[in-house]
Design a protein around this motif. Structure first.
Motif, PDB file in Angstrom:
ATOM      1  N   ASP A 116       0.848  -1.188   0.000  1.00  0.00           N
ATOM      2  CA  ASP A 116       0.000   0.000   0.000  1.00  0.00           C
ATOM      3  C   ASP A 116       0.885   1.241   0.000  1.00  0.00           C
ATOM      4  O   ASP A 116       1.539   1.540   0.995  1.00  0.00           O
ATOM      5  N   LYS A 118      -5.297   7.041  -5.189  1.00  0.00           N
ATOM      6  CA  LYS A 118      -5.904   5.733  -4.950  1.00  0.00           C
ATOM      7  C   LYS A 118      -7.264   5.731  -5.629  1.00  0.00           C
ATOM      8  O   LYS A 118      -8.091   6.601  -5.374  1.00  0.00           O
ATOM      9  N   LYS A 132      -4.109  -3.996  -5.633  1.00  0.00           N
ATOM     10  CA  LYS A 132      -4.136  -4.753  -4.399  1.00  0.00           C
ATOM     11  C   LYS A 132      -5.111  -5.892  -4.622  1.00  0.00           C
ATOM     12  O   LYS A 132      -6.331  -5.700  -4.652  1.00  0.00           O
ATOM     13  N   TYR A 185      -3.473   1.976  -7.499  1.00  0.00           N
ATOM     14  CA  TYR A 185      -2.782   3.186  -7.087  1.00  0.00           C
ATOM     15  C   TYR A 185      -1.962   3.741  -8.238  1.00  0.00           C
ATOM     16  O   TYR A 185      -1.359   2.996  -8.997  1.00  0.00           O
TER      17      TYR A 185
END
Length: 107
Positions: free
Chosen positions: A34, A68, A103, A78
Motif C-alpha cells: 500500500d 488511490k 491490491k 494506485y
C-alpha cells in the motif's frame, strides 16, 4: 491394512497446512504494498465520479504523491509519484500514468 489413498491424503493435508500458513504470514506484505502507508501528514481529498468510482488524492506539502482509485467494480489500484515532482510517473513503454499497483488480496 491401510487404505491405498492414505499417503496421498496425508500429503494433501500437509500441503494444505503449508499453503494456509503461507497465506496467514503474508498479512504484513499486503500492507507493505500500500503506497499510502508510508505517507505522513498527508492531506487526503476524496471525490466520487459519476460512474461510482472513488478517487482519493494524497498530497504532502501540497504535492500530489499518490492517487488511490477504488472502482465501483474491480480491485483498488494506485497511481504513484515515485520521485516527488508532483507528476504521476510513467515506466518504460506503459503510457503516461503508470505504474499502476493493484491490491489483489487483503486479510
Amino acid at each position: 491394512m491401510r487404505a491405498p489413498h492414505a499417503p496421498r491424503a496425508a500429503f494433501a493435508a500437509a500441503l494444505l497446512a503449508l499453503v494456509l500458513a503461507g497465506c496467514a504470514s503474508t498479512g504484513g506484505a499486503a500492507n507493505a504494498a500500500d503506497p499510502t502507508a508510508g505517507l505522513s501528514n498527508a492531506e487526503v481529498r476524496t471525490r466520487t465520479v459519476e460512474n461510482g468510482d472513488t478517487i482519493e488524492e494524497y498530497r504532502v506539502a501540497g504535492q500530489l504523491r499518490v492517487v488511490k482509485v477504488v472502482p465501483a467494480r474491480g480491485p483498488t489500484y494506485y497511481l504513484v509519484d515515485e520521485n516527488g515532482d508532483g507528476r504521476l510517473d510513467a515506466s518504460k513503454g506503459e503510457g503516461t500514468v503508470s505504474p499502476v499497483y493493484f491490491k489483489l488480496f487483503s486479510w
